[in-house]
Design a protein around this motif. Structure first.
Motif, PDB file in Angstrom:
ATOM      1  N   THR A 286      86.301  52.765  23.682  1.00  0.00           N
ATOM      2  CA  THR A 286      85.805  51.812  24.725  1.00  0.00           C
ATOM      3  C   THR A 286      85.907  53.004  25.952  1.00  0.00           C
ATOM      4  O   THR A 286      85.262  52.843  27.109  1.00  0.00           O
ATOM      5  CB  THR A 286      86.826  50.660  24.903  1.00  0.00           C
ATOM      6  N   ILE A 287      87.087  53.773  26.253  1.00  0.00           N
ATOM      7  CA  ILE A 287      87.190  54.638  27.236  1.00  0.00           C
ATOM      8  C   ILE A 287      86.134  55.594  27.217  1.00  0.00           C
ATOM      9  O   ILE A 287      85.537  55.947  28.375  1.00  0.00           O
ATOM     10  CB  ILE A 287      88.743  55.189  27.053  1.00  0.00           C
ATOM     11  N   ILE A 288      85.782  56.152  26.158  1.00  0.00           N
ATOM     12  CA  ILE A 288      84.732  57.145  26.100  1.00  0.00           C
ATOM     13  C   ILE A 288      83.439  56.414  26.540  1.00  0.00           C
ATOM     14  O   ILE A 288      82.602  57.080  27.398  1.00  0.00           O
ATOM     15  CB  ILE A 288      84.568  57.717  24.725  1.00  0.00           C
ATOM     16  N   CYS A 289      83.046  55.115  26.151  1.00  0.00           N
ATOM     17  CA  CYS A 289      81.894  54.485  26.654  1.00  0.00           C
ATOM     18  C   CYS A 289      81.702  54.277  28.025  1.00  0.00           C
ATOM     19  O   CYS A 289      80.853  54.369  28.621  1.00  0.00           O
ATOM     20  CB  CYS A 289      81.664  53.408  25.645  1.00  0.00           C
ATOM     21  N   CYS A 290      83.111  53.822  28.623  1.00  0.00           N
ATOM     22  CA  CYS A 290      82.899  53.609  30.007  1.00  0.00           C
ATOM     23  C   CYS A 290      82.843  54.877  30.807  1.00  0.00           C
ATOM     24  O   CYS A 290      81.950  54.831  31.774  1.00  0.00           O
ATOM     25  CB  CYS A 290      84.551  52.805  30.294  1.00  0.00           C
ATOM     26  N   GLN A 291      83.446  56.005  30.284  1.00  0.00           N
ATOM     27  CA  GLN A 291      83.270  57.095  31.083  1.00  0.00           C
ATOM     28  C   GLN A 291      81.629  57.640  31.203  1.00  0.00           C
ATOM     29  O   GLN A 291      81.017  58.160  32.132  1.00  0.00           O
ATOM     30  CB  GLN A 291      83.913  58.204  30.544  1.00  0.00           C
ATOM     31  N   ARG A 292      81.238  57.256  29.933  1.00  0.00           N
ATOM     32  CA  ARG A 292      79.706  57.642  29.943  1.00  0.00           C
ATOM     33  C   ARG A 292      78.958  56.810  30.858  1.00  0.00           C
ATOM     34  O   ARG A 292      78.006  57.302  31.425  1.00  0.00           O
ATOM     35  CB  ARG A 292      79.254  57.431  28.151  1.00  0.00           C
ATOM     36  N   ALA A 293      79.267  55.531  30.755  1.00  0.00           N
ATOM     37  CA  ALA A 293      78.666  54.767  31.882  1.00  0.00           C
ATOM     38  C   ALA A 293      78.845  55.227  33.297  1.00  0.00           C
ATOM     39  O   ALA A 293      77.711  55.081  34.340  1.00  0.00           O
ATOM     40  CB  ALA A 293      79.250  52.881  31.850  1.00  0.00           C
ATOM     41  N   ILE A 294      79.897  55.575  33.723  1.00  0.00           N
ATOM     42  CA  ILE A 294      80.110  56.127  35.065  1.00  0.00           C
ATOM     43  C   ILE A 294      79.148  57.469  35.172  1.00  0.00           C
ATOM     44  O   ILE A 294      78.667  57.958  36.018  1.00  0.00           O
ATOM     45  CB  ILE A 294      81.595  56.479  35.019  1.00  0.00           C
ATOM     46  N   ASP A 295      79.131  58.180  34.255  1.00  0.00           N
ATOM     47  CA  ASP A 295      78.084  59.560  34.328  1.00  0.00           C
ATOM     48  C   ASP A 295      76.921  59.095  34.550  1.00  0.00           C
ATOM     49  O   ASP A 295      76.118  59.748  35.233  1.00  0.00           O
ATOM     50  CB  ASP A 295      78.446  60.119  32.976  1.00  0.00           C
ATOM     51  N   VAL A 296      76.340  58.077  33.638  1.00  0.00           N
ATOM     52  CA  VAL A 296      74.854  57.708  33.769  1.00  0.00           C
ATOM     53  C   VAL A 296      74.756  57.205  35.065  1.00  0.00           C
ATOM     54  O   VAL A 296      73.547  57.408  35.859  1.00  0.00           O
ATOM     55  CB  VAL A 296      74.871  56.509  32.812  1.00  0.00           C
ATOM     56  N   ALA A 297      75.760  56.288  35.788  1.00  0.00           N
ATOM     57  CA  ALA A 297      75.340  55.536  37.205  1.00  0.00           C
ATOM     58  C   ALA A 297      75.476  56.613  38.247  1.00  0.00           C
ATOM     59  O   ALA A 297      74.734  56.541  39.128  1.00  0.00           O
ATOM     60  CB  ALA A 297      76.460  54.695  37.116  1.00  0.00           C
ATOM     61  N   ARG A 298      76.049  57.654  38.183  1.00  0.00           N
ATOM     62  CA  ARG A 298      76.422  58.858  38.803  1.00  0.00           C
ATOM     63  C   ARG A 298      75.011  59.799  38.793  1.00  0.00           C
ATOM     64  O   ARG A 298      74.533  60.284  39.929  1.00  0.00           O
ATOM     65  CB  ARG A 298      77.565  59.532  39.125  1.00  0.00           C
ATOM     66  N   THR A 299      74.720  59.904  37.639  1.00  0.00           N
ATOM     67  CA  THR A 299      73.633  60.947  37.357  1.00  0.00           C
ATOM     68  C   THR A 299      72.046  60.438  37.995  1.00  0.00           C
ATOM     69  O   THR A 299      71.363  61.110  38.468  1.00  0.00           O
ATOM     70  CB  THR A 299      73.613  61.276  35.814  1.00  0.00           C
ATOM     71  N   TYR A 300      72.193  59.187  37.574  1.00  0.00           N
ATOM     72  CA  TYR A 300      70.807  58.458  38.045  1.00  0.00           C
ATOM     73  C   TYR A 300      70.899  57.531  39.302  1.00  0.00           C
ATOM     74  O   TYR A 300      70.165  56.864  39.491  1.00  0.00           O
ATOM     75  CB  TYR A 300      70.077  57.782  36.913  1.00  0.00           C
ATOM     76  N   PHE A 301      71.870  57.828  40.158  1.00  0.00           N
ATOM     77  CA  PHE A 301      72.303  57.096  41.306  1.00  0.00           C
ATOM     78  C   PHE A 301      72.152  55.519  41.206  1.00  0.00           C
ATOM     79  O   PHE A 301      71.386  54.774  41.917  1.00  0.00           O
ATOM     80  CB  PHE A 301      71.116  57.402  42.444  1.00  0.00           C
ATOM     81  N   ASP A 302      72.637  54.973  40.145  1.00  0.00           N
ATOM     82  CA  ASP A 302      72.554  53.609  39.709  1.00  0.00           C
ATOM     83  C   ASP A 302      73.646  52.950  40.675  1.00  0.00           C
ATOM     84  O   ASP A 302      74.623  53.684  41.332  1.00  0.00           O
ATOM     85  CB  ASP A 302      72.883  53.372  38.346  1.00  0.00           C
ATOM     86  N   ASP A 303      73.783  51.681  40.512  1.00  0.00           N
ATOM     87  CA  ASP A 303      74.646  50.983  41.801  1.00  0.00           C
ATOM     88  C   ASP A 303      76.084  51.425  41.300  1.00  0.00           C
ATOM     89  O   ASP A 303      76.655  51.540  40.138  1.00  0.00           O
ATOM     90  CB  ASP A 303      74.629  49.598  41.700  1.00  0.00           C
ATOM     91  N   LEU A 304      77.048  51.664  42.369  1.00  0.00           N
ATOM     92  CA  LEU A 304      78.389  52.079  42.317  1.00  0.00           C
ATOM     93  C   LEU A 304      79.273  50.897  41.597  1.00  0.00           C
ATOM     94  O   LEU A 304      80.236  51.036  41.053  1.00  0.00           O
ATOM     95  CB  LEU A 304      79.202  52.401  43.536  1.00  0.00           C
ATOM     96  N   ILE A 305      78.619  49.511  41.611  1.00  0.00           N
ATOM     97  CA  ILE A 305      79.372  48.589  40.869  1.00  0.00           C
ATOM     98  C   ILE A 305      79.667  48.697  39.469  1.00  0.00           C
ATOM     99  O   ILE A 305      80.751  48.472  39.310  1.00  0.00           O
ATOM    100  CB  ILE A 305      78.707  47.139  41.145  1.00  0.00           C
ATOM    101  N   PHE A 306      78.990  49.702  39.116  1.00  0.00           N
ATOM    102  CA  PHE A 306      79.099  49.927  37.671  1.00  0.00           C
ATOM    103  C   PHE A 306      80.108  50.888  37.314  1.00  0.00           C
ATOM    104  O   PHE A 306      80.986  50.767  36.182  1.00  0.00           O
ATOM    105  CB  PHE A 306      77.686  50.336  36.791  1.00  0.00           C
ATOM    106  N   CYS A 307      80.620  51.755  38.308  1.00  0.00           N
ATOM    107  CA  CYS A 307      81.624  52.600  38.107  1.00  0.00           C
ATOM    108  C   CYS A 307      82.644  51.793  38.426  1.00  0.00           C
ATOM    109  O   CYS A 307      83.886  52.030  37.692  1.00  0.00           O
ATOM    110  CB  CYS A 307      81.363  53.640  39.407  1.00  0.00           C
ATOM    111  N   TYR A 308      82.809  50.715  39.152  1.00  0.00           N
ATOM    112  CA  TYR A 308      83.921  49.946  39.553  1.00  0.00           C
ATOM    113  C   TYR A 308      84.392  49.160  38.029  1.00  0.00           C
ATOM    114  O   TYR A 308      85.356  49.102  37.746  1.00  0.00           O
ATOM    115  CB  TYR A 308      83.593  48.776  40.559  1.00  0.00           C
TER     116      TYR A 308
END
Length: 594
Positions: A324-346
């Motif tokens: 779960t931790i690894i997957c969440c970190q991957r979601a953060i990386d995707v959001a920041r790489t492709y300029f997705d909404d910061l709500i997903f990092c939150y």
């Protein structure tokens, strides 16, 4: 103030929030009022209106029913019930509620209008409307129209056009750029004209973001969140609606670009279908099968962090914490790489915090929650962090608690004190306090060391702590008196000595210390040597101000100034409370006699 009066004040406060359309806060105030006094029907009526305003119609109905139960002869209560039922598509029941209200007040315009709307909706053939019954399916399958479904205003306008096209047109609904886009898609025609050449657009570009509401948000008061992914993001819907921008006209595309655009739309649609399949499996608690579908969505559309978060939600439910931790970190990386909404990092950091909380790793949980706050302001999460920090402090205290080790450190501190190693002694006593924070003598010993270093404020804090633990510990009062004596705050010194005398007035150290203070006061008053700084500091003391503002003391002092000094002495002899206050003023250096 009685509970009923307090409740009325809370209701008034709730009405203020209601007027400013801050319905969430209004609900909080009405709820507080109900807890204090639950017999007033208007509290439930007002809260029902707030719930209806934020589309919580089940709660609105419950409050409406309670309102009617408390005051069945109040027509407005039936209006609350009828409106909630109407919104829940329970038309027969809504109609009955409005009719019941009209039996009480036949002229009530609101009830009449509600009844009329119910009858129109009941008489309207199903499946009819300007767009037809398949409109929402059509919108959800179109990549350009799909994001509009997050806009509550847009949804209401489409429903209005479907229910009452003539009224909607009279209200100018067709001027909405998003509604025009729907017509363009459905009818293959353009509505461009004048200033409306440009199509409306939103800052957020996908409804796929909605699927990220699988967040196991610990911003709630519950430490065991349920991170269910949904087709509509509940948190995002609560976000303030994005303002529409007016983009430049789109350039003509080459055939190759059109092909690429069409392929992208297909990928987005395919990814969305995989996600919806995953959501269905998730709701059936088939988490591993859901993960397979979420992975397909990620492979099809690699730029959406929401699909990665969906996977992390399923992993969370499987209690596979590391993944779960690894997957969440991957979601953060995707959001920041492709300029997705910061709500997903939150949401990702929030879920990571929930994982660590499940693991009982509070420091790490707090760290992740604080990172979530950087991405998005959340008062509930902030309160959660404070609560966890308090729990962590208590946990550390429990882990450190060791009275035997505390005694050993105390002895080491005493040896340092004997060798005049004040700083080293303070370190030993501080470590001892960590092992046994309820030993008042440790604070007293450390206060003595602080005095040796003339750190008066720190010494005073330790004296107060020792007294807080053991109110009969006379040494702490005596030391407080001596500290105040050193600071030339003689009135405070005498107060500390007075408290010590109440415990044991025969202690030699107390008698000597008090005598020294009284002598210092006498010498200062005789010489008149008090600096302006000392005088001003004394005047700011609350006890001194209280004494000076006492009407009886003021009257006696004014009479004494008339030239008869016996008035003051008689007042001090006959009225003990005046004597105490005059002695306080003398000790503070504010008043001199003779």
């Amino acid at each position: 103030m009685s509970a009923q009066e307090q409740a009325a004040a809370l209701k008034k406060k709730g009405n203020t929030f209601f007027a400013s359309k801050d319905y969430e806060k209004a609900i909080e105030e009405y709820t507080k009022a109900i807890k204090l006094y639950d017999k007033d029907h208007s509290y439930y009526s007002n809260r029902s209106a707030c719930y209806a305003a934020i589309d919580k119609f089940d709660e609105a109905l419950a409050d409406g029913n309670k309102c009617v139960e408390l005051k069945p002869d109040w027509a407005k209560g039936y209006g609350r019930v009828g409106y909630a039922l109407f919104k829940l598509d329970k038309l027969e029941e809504a109609k009955q509620a409005y009719e019941n209200g009209l039996k009480i007040d036949a002229s009530n315009a609101t009830l009449k209008d509600g009844l009329s709307q119910c009858e129109q909706a009941m008489n309207k053939p199903k499946g009819q409307g300007l767009f037809g019954p398949q409109i929402w399916q059509t919108i959800s399958l179109d990549p350009e129209l799909r994001p509009f479904m997050n806009d509550k205003d847009f949804v209401n306008k489409v429903n209005m056009l479907n229910a009452n096209p003539q009224m909607a047109m009279q209200m100018g609904v067709l001027n909405d750029p998003k509604i025009k886009k729907v017509f363009e898609k459905l009818m293959g025609m353009s509505f461009q004209s004048g200033d409306d050449d440009n199509k409306g657009a939103e800052n957020e570009n996908d409804n796929n973001a909605a699927s990220a509401s699988a967040s196991a948000s610990s911003s709630s008061s519950d430490a065991n969140p349920n991170p269910e992914p949904t087709s509509g993001d509940k948190e995002d819907k609560k976000e303030e609606k994005k303002k529409e921008a007016t983009p430049e006209p789109e350039p003509e595309l080459t055939e190759e670009e059109k092909k690429e655009q069409e392929e992208k739309r297909k990928r987005e649609a395919d990814a969305l279908s995989y996600k919806e399949a995953g959501n269905k499996l998730y709701k059936e608690k088939k988490y591993r099968e859901a993960i397979i579908e979420y992975k397909k969505a990620q492979e099809t559309d690699k730029e959406k962090a929401a699909y990665v978060l969906n996977e992390s939600a399923a992993l969370f439910m499987l209690e596979d914490w590391d993944e779960t931790i690894i997957c969440c970190q991957r979601a953060i990386d995707v959001a920041r790489t492709y300029f997705d909404d910061l709500i997903f990092c939150y949401k990702a950091y929030n879920r990571m915090g929930s994982v660590e909380e499940k693991r009982k790793n509070l420091p790490k949980a707090i760290e992740y929650y604080k990172k979530a706050l950087v991405e998005k302001h959340d008062d509930k999460l902030r309160k959660r962090i404070k609560k966890l920090e308090k729990i962590q402090v208590k946990k550390v205290e429990q882990e450190l608690f060791n009275p035997e080790l505390a005694d050993q450190l105390k002895q080491e501190g005493n040896e340092c004190f004997k060798d005049a190693k004040w700083a080293e002694a303070i370190e030993k006593y501080t470590e001892a306090i960590k092992r046994n924070p309820k030993d008042h003598k440790l604070y007293s010993n450390r206060a003595t060391c602080f005095c040796k270093l003339m750190r008066w404020d720190a010494a005073m804090v330790d004296c107060d702590k020792a007294i807080d633990i053991d109110p009969l510990f006379i040494k702490a009062y005596i030391r407080k008196g001596k500290i105040n004596h050193m600071l030339k705050q003689y009135h405070k010194a005498l107060e500390a000595f007075k408290q010590a005398e109440a415990i044991d007035s025969t202690v030699e150290d107390l008698i000597t210390a008090k005598r020294d203070t009284l002598l210092a006061i006498q010498q200062r008053n005789a010489s008149g040597q008090i600096t302006e700084e000392e005088r001003q500091r004394a005047l700011q003391d609350p006890d001194v101000q209280n004494a000076m503002n006492d009407p009886e003391v003021s009257s006696v002092l004014l009479q004494a100034q008339s030239g008869d000094p016996t008035i003051l002495y008689k007042a001090m002899r006959d009225r003990p409370h005046i004597k105490d206050k005059i002695e306080l003023l003398m000790a503070a250096g504010v008043l001199r006699l003779g």
